[in-house]
Design an enzyme around this catalytic site. Structure first.
Site, mmCIF file in Angstrom:
data_model
loop_
_atom_site.group_PDB
_atom_site.id
_atom_site.type_symbol
_atom_site.label_atom_id
_atom_site.label_comp_id
_atom_site.label_asym_id
_atom_site.label_seq_id
_atom_site.Cartn_x
_atom_site.Cartn_y
_atom_site.Cartn_z
ATOM 1 C CE1 TYR A 26 -3.517 -2.599 0.483
ATOM 2 C CE2 TYR A 26 -2.503 -3.138 2.584
ATOM 3 C CZ TYR A 26 -3.410 -3.430 1.589
ATOM 4 O OH TYR A 26 -4.205 -4.522 1.698
ATOM 5 C CG ASP A 28 4.462 1.738 -4.374
ATOM 6 O OD1 ASP A 28 5.592 2.199 -4.198
ATOM 7 O OD2 ASP A 28 4.223 0.507 -4.416
ATOM 8 C CE1 TYR A 194 5.974 -4.701 3.953
ATOM 9 C CE2 TYR A 194 7.896 -4.155 5.281
ATOM 10 C CZ TYR A 194 6.955 -3.807 4.334
ATOM 11 O OH TYR A 194 6.992 -2.558 3.755
ATOM 12 N NE ARG A 272 3.096 -3.109 5.223
ATOM 13 C CZ ARG A 272 2.268 -4.031 4.793
ATOM 14 N NH1 ARG A 272 2.174 -5.197 5.412
ATOM 15 N NH2 ARG A 272 1.513 -3.816 3.724
ATOM 16 N N GLY A 273 7.279 -0.186 5.970
ATOM 17 C CA GLY A 273 7.340 0.509 4.680
ATOM 18 C C GLY A 273 7.708 1.972 4.794
ATOM 19 C CD GLU A 274 8.490 6.459 1.325
ATOM 20 O OE1 GLU A 274 9.284 5.649 0.786
ATOM 21 O OE2 GLU A 274 8.247 7.580 0.837
ATOM 22 C CG ASP A 275 1.574 6.789 4.236
ATOM 23 O OD1 ASP A 275 1.998 7.959 4.219
ATOM 24 O OD2 ASP A 275 0.391 6.519 4.498
ATOM 25 C CB SER A 276 2.427 2.636 8.415
ATOM 26 O OG SER A 276 3.412 1.709 8.032
HETATM 27 O O1 TRH Z 1 2.288 -1.356 2.498
HETATM 28 P P1 TRH Z 1 3.714 -0.980 2.654
HETATM 29 O O2 TRH Z 1 4.632 -2.069 2.866
HETATM 30 O O3 TRH Z 1 4.112 -0.171 1.410
HETATM 31 C C1 TRH Z 1 5.262 -0.003 0.675
HETATM 32 C C2 TRH Z 1 5.203 -0.713 -0.617
HETATM 33 O O4 TRH Z 1 5.490 -2.030 -0.382
HETATM 34 C C3 TRH Z 1 6.128 -0.122 -1.601
HETATM 35 O O5 TRH Z 1 6.307 -0.948 -2.701
HETATM 36 C C4 TRH Z 1 7.408 0.279 -0.968
HETATM 37 O O6 TRH Z 1 8.123 0.926 -1.916
HETATM 38 C C5 TRH Z 1 7.142 1.153 0.207
HETATM 39 O O7 TRH Z 1 6.376 0.453 1.151
HETATM 40 C C6 TRH Z 1 8.383 1.657 0.882
HETATM 41 O O8 TRH Z 1 3.846 0.031 3.906
HETATM 42 P P2 TRH Z 1 3.380 1.525 4.083
HETATM 43 O O9 TRH Z 1 4.220 2.425 3.247
HETATM 44 O O10 TRH Z 1 3.363 1.786 5.496
HETATM 45 O O11 TRH Z 1 1.903 1.583 3.539
HETATM 46 C C7 TRH Z 1 0.820 1.084 4.269
HETATM 47 C C8 TRH Z 1 -0.359 1.993 4.105
HETATM 48 O O12 TRH Z 1 -1.510 1.399 4.648
HETATM 49 C C9 TRH Z 1 -0.185 3.329 4.799
HETATM 50 O O13 TRH Z 1 -0.661 4.344 3.931
HETATM 51 C C10 TRH Z 1 -1.081 3.227 6.017
HETATM 52 C C11 TRH Z 1 -2.151 2.345 5.490
HETATM 53 N N1 TRH Z 1 -2.953 1.594 6.480
HETATM 54 C C12 TRH Z 1 -4.281 1.907 6.615
HETATM 55 O O14 TRH Z 1 -4.786 2.822 5.951
HETATM 56 N N2 TRH Z 1 -5.038 1.163 7.481
HETATM 57 C C13 TRH Z 1 -4.524 0.167 8.222
HETATM 58 O O15 TRH Z 1 -5.261 -0.463 9.006
HETATM 59 C C14 TRH Z 1 -3.128 -0.113 8.095
HETATM 60 C C15 TRH Z 1 -2.540 -1.200 8.936
HETATM 61 C C16 TRH Z 1 -2.370 0.606 7.204
#
Ligand code: TRH
Length: 382
Positions: A26, A28, A194, A272-276
């Protein structure tokens, strides 16, 4: 730096296109959507967001209809970026999120456009030193008369900062003021990551630990490892699972705004990742980062670079406790005893790490939010 009015009007009169190729998970789309929404709602810009996977997008934003090629949500014109999508009408500002490769017909139209579009590659977030040297750099297209600008998010003044909505901090304070005080006898934790063997080890450490832990787990990829610990093949949202000192509450996948609220109210957040990862920083609470694993282990340098910055100025005990717990969580530690020791050390430093989390978010705010920094950067190129 001041935003000159003449330039501001040129930026606001121009259309912006953001292209997002959903690679996996999620992050990206999470970052692209946040940016598009902010540019439209807070900067009043005319934004089109091109996304190749509307089903994943719908998961993050239920108002998005995966069956529609064109729709407007929260002031953003959303386009399904299919291979055959009509992309002959390029915008004045073009953002490629995370190197999403622009379609050839679009590039050709960009090259033919006068004036030439401002072309931005929005890069991945990293705390590594080299980012400062690369932020704002340009690269000419090998064939076409186009120049790409690299815009790097980051944690210092010489980077683009991180995304933060204008009212986020006010909303956080209002939400926390409205909540009754917790008794403090249970450590509340949100759990997102993850998955892998460290999940069972951590749950076992919590189950056998002296402190009661309540872990809130939104439905996601980590869930099978959580249910597996309780000897179940699956569990539904609303279900509560208990063993020893740990209780787990399964939540539905939260909306972006609900998720923020969850982070604000937990004592510790696993993200995890970037946004969270960024949202946990705005929550001003201690957190544990499951970094996106990269080939050849490149993510380890990235993780340590962030820990170095984040723990600057804290005691050696608190810094070591942070680095060690994050290292074990990311390497998939299987020993509950090892995980338990690391967790206890991390929790022993909770007051200091809480104060540091607060100071860190204040530092991030001083960098300006990424969307405003990007608008300023673009205005300088027009
Ligand atoms: O999902 P991620 O692992 O995302 C990524 C991608 O894998 C991408 O390819 C990579 O390049 C990047 O990481 C670094 O983790 P992230 O970034 O935290 O994204 C998760 C999203 O989900 C974030 O916007 C928060 C959202 N979220 C919700 O909206 N509700 C929820 O209950 C949860 C657990 C997360």
């Amino acid at each position: 730096m001041r935003f000159e009015p003449a330039r501001a009007s040129r930026v606001s009169g121009a259309r912006w296109d953001i292209f997002c190729n959903v690679v996996d998970h999620y992050g990206d789309i999470g970052v692209s959507w946040r940016l598009a929404r902010q540019l439209a709602l807070e900067h009043g810009l005319d934004v089109r967001l091109w996304v190749d996977d509307l089903t994943t997008f719908h998961h993050l934003c239920s108002a998005v209809d995966p069956g529609l090629d064109r729709q407007i949500v929260e002031g953003v014109a959303i386009r399904h970026w299919r291979p055959d999508a009509d992309v002959r009408d390029p915008a004045a500002v073009v953002i490629e999120a995370f190197g999403s490769r622009l379609p050839e017909p679009y590039l050709l139209a960009m090259a033919a456009r006068a004036p030439q579009p401002v072309w931005i590659n929005l890069e991945y977030l990293s705390a590594e030193d080299w980012v400062e040297g690369c932020h704002g750099r340009t690269s000419p297209h090998p064939r076409l008369p186009l120049t790409k600008h690299f815009f790097f998010p980051g944690f210092t003044q010489s980077t683009g900062g991180v995304l933060c909505e204008r009212d986020l901090e006010t909303e956080r304070r209002t939400e926390l003021a409205a909540r009754p005080q917790r008794t403090g006898t249970v450590a509340t934790v949100s759990l997102f990551g993850y998955g892998g063997p460290a999940v069972g080890a951590l749950l076992e450490a919590w189950a056998t630990g002296a402190e009661n832990v309540l872990a809130m787990v939104p439905e996601s990829r980590i869930l099978p490892d959580v249910t597996g610990f309780f000897g179940l093949s699956e569990a539904a949202p609303g279900q509560r699972l208990e063993r020893g000192s740990v209780a787990v509450l399964i939540l539905p996948f939260q909306s972006l705004d609900q998720y923020d609220r969850l982070l604000w109210t937990c004592d510790c957040n696993f993200v995890r990742g970037e946004d969270s990862f960024v949202r946990a920083q705005w929550a001003r609470r201690p957190f544990v980062w499951n970094i996106y694993p990269q080939e050849g282990g490149a993510h380890w340098a990235k993780m340590h670079a962030f820990v170095d910055r984040y723990t600057e100025g804290v005691s050696a005990e608190a810094a070591t406790a942070t680095r060690e717990l994050w290292r074990l969580w990311n390497r998939g530690e299987t020993s509950a005893a090892v995980m338990g020791t690391a967790w206890r050390r991390f929790r022993s430093a909770k007051s200091e790490l809480g104060a540091r989390a607060d100071a860190w978010a204040t530092h991030l705010r001083q960098l300006g939010d990424l969307s405003s920094n990007l608008v300023r950067f673009v205005s300088e190129q027009l």
